[in-house]
Design an enzyme around this catalytic site. Structure first.
Site, PDB file in Angstrom:
ATOM      1  N   GLY A  14       0.801  -1.208   0.000  1.00 53.41           N
ATOM      2  CA  GLY A  14       0.000   0.000   0.000  1.00 53.41           C
ATOM      3  C   GLY A  14       0.837   1.263   0.000  1.00 53.41           C
ATOM      4  N   GLU A 170      -0.055 -23.545   2.036  1.00 59.01           N
ATOM      5  CA  GLU A 170       1.185 -23.526   1.259  1.00 59.01           C
ATOM      6  C   GLU A 170       2.371 -24.023   2.081  1.00 59.01           C
ATOM      7  OE1 GLU A 170      -0.258 -19.885  -1.695  1.00 59.01           O
ATOM      8  OE2 GLU A 170       0.900 -19.434   0.110  1.00 59.01           O
TER       9      GLU A 170
END
Length: 421
Positions: A14, A170
């Protein structure tokens, strides 16, 4: 004439996207971060599981802006904000003045009131976290090789991952492949194929943000890799000797936390309203209610969508918010009409299960298996910064795919498992 001073706190997706979007505005931009690098966090688990090196997913922030004389980078930690005097207070004691402030300070691990678990079950948010986990994972196999007692060896070869979101899935899949395929020929006293990898989820299924059919596929793919998936029961205790799931104790020396996050204390600095996870509640323009010159974005912000649900804390969302805030600031500086309220465009959810399968949810289009894995890889390579990083990661993945060997299996510190805990 004094330039408009914009301070951006946080060099993640961001913050970096905000600074990129403010190029050419003639403003004085200060980017503050407590680390000197921008991190591609979606691939952080691959550093922890020996697939990639740290330099392949992180870039010095100063290098990103070496051709931007309008950008000043400060390596320090923000401890407070004086919203009256418009000063950002740093841990070093310095104060940075601002006219517009953008807080993109991310999130940290949340242990649901059991903060004592943090040392026993580290999470994965930073490069330091990744190298710590990599060291613990590799040391577990090394210590198992030397263990005299069967019970000790079995506990060392048991790995518990708490939380079955994308990171947990994962991690579990990659650790299982590491034990089953990569390390098996290299040890003499232990059989690494007997390694037990557990994925523990308090909710009813893995990958709860995905459609149910993709969740079912992901669990099946994990189980084919040898991962034991436990859903519907929370972890009730963690000690140096193992984890307790419900009322069942499981001897385990390596525990990895992927279950929850807590926003940074940004809301406290600026005296803004926050939700239960500490995320600052912002308006349609991503500014706080009592000060239109303070924006909060990314994992630090609670942004409500049209359907009433919050914008997810993922990289694409943070980048969209950064771009939007840059447009708002540019419009104000040019005395133009402000952009329409922020609207999040979901680009899909992706998660990989080992090196041969993945799941992708684009809404109406859902993919799974090998094709999804290739699309997942290409998407991540595309979003990496710089040609060098893209080539390095692509080569590492190709090498692993063809040879079955992981390229970053270095233990760089000598601490024992007990010392680390």
């Amino acid at each position: 004439m004094t330039k408009h001073r914009i301070v951006v706190v946080g060099g993640g997706f961001g913050g970096v996207q905000t600074v990129h979007g403010l190029k050419g505005t003639g403003t004085e931009i200060t980017l503050i971060d407590r680390r000197n690098h921008h991190l591609f966090q979606p691939l952080l688990y691959q550093v922890a599981t020996t697939l990639l090196a740290t330099s392949e997913i992180a870039w010095p922030i100063r290098r990103l802006y070496r051709d931007r004389p309008d950008v000043t980078t400060i390596l320090d930690e923000v401890v407070d904000v004086d919203t009256t005097a418009r000063l950002v207070k740093l841990n070093s004691g310095q104060e940075v003045p601002y006219d517009t402030l953008v807080l993109a300070t991310g999130a940290r691990h949340a242990y649901f009131g059991r903060d004592e678990w943090e040392k026993l079950a580290p999470g994965l948010k930073t490069l330091e976290d990744a190298t710590t986990l990599r060291r613990r994972i590799l040391l577990a196999f090394e210590h198992a090789e030397m263990a005299e007692k069967t019970a000790d060896r079995d506990a060392l070869l048991t790995f518990a991952i708490i939380g079955a979101g994308p990171t947990g899935v994962e991690m579990a899949g990659t650790i299982a492949e590491l034990a089953q395929e990569v390390l098996a020929p290299e040890f003499r006293r232990i059989d690494t194929k007997r390694t037990k990898v557990m994925l523990i989820e308090a909710g009813p299924r893995v990958l709860a943000a995905f459609s149910e059919d993709l969740s079912t596929y992901a669990q099946s793919a994990l189980e084919k890799l040898g991962v034991e998936v436990r859903v519907g029961q929370p972890v009730t205790a963690i000690t140096e000797d193992g984890v307790t799931v419900g009322e069942t104790f499981i001897p385990c020396r390596t525990v990895i936390w992927a279950a929850g996050v807590q926003a940074s204390p940004a809301a406290q600095w600026i005296g803004a309203e926050a939700d239960r996870a500490g995320r600052t509640i912002v308006g349609p323009d991503l500014a706080i209610q009592n000060d239109p010159n303070i924006f909060v974005i990314g994992d630090t912000a609670f942004v409500k969508q049209e359907n009433g649900k919050p914008v997810p804390g993922i990289a694409p969302a943070a980048k969209q918010q950064g771009s939007y805030v840059a447009r708002v600031i540019k419009a104000r500086l040019a005395h133009k009409t402000a952009p329409a309220p922020f609207k999040y465009f979901h680009q899909g959810s992706l998660a990989t299960i080992g090196k041969r399968a993945a799941v992708i949810d684009f809404g109406k289009i859902k993919l799974k298996g090998g094709l999804a894995w290739w699309i997942w890889g290409l998407a991540h390579i595309y979003f990496l910064i710089g040609t060098r990083s893209r080539l390095a990661v692509a080569w590492s993945w190709l090498w692993i795919y063809l040879s079955g060997q992981h390229s970053a299996r270095l233990i760089t510190q000598k601490e024992t498992l007990k010392d680390e805990a």
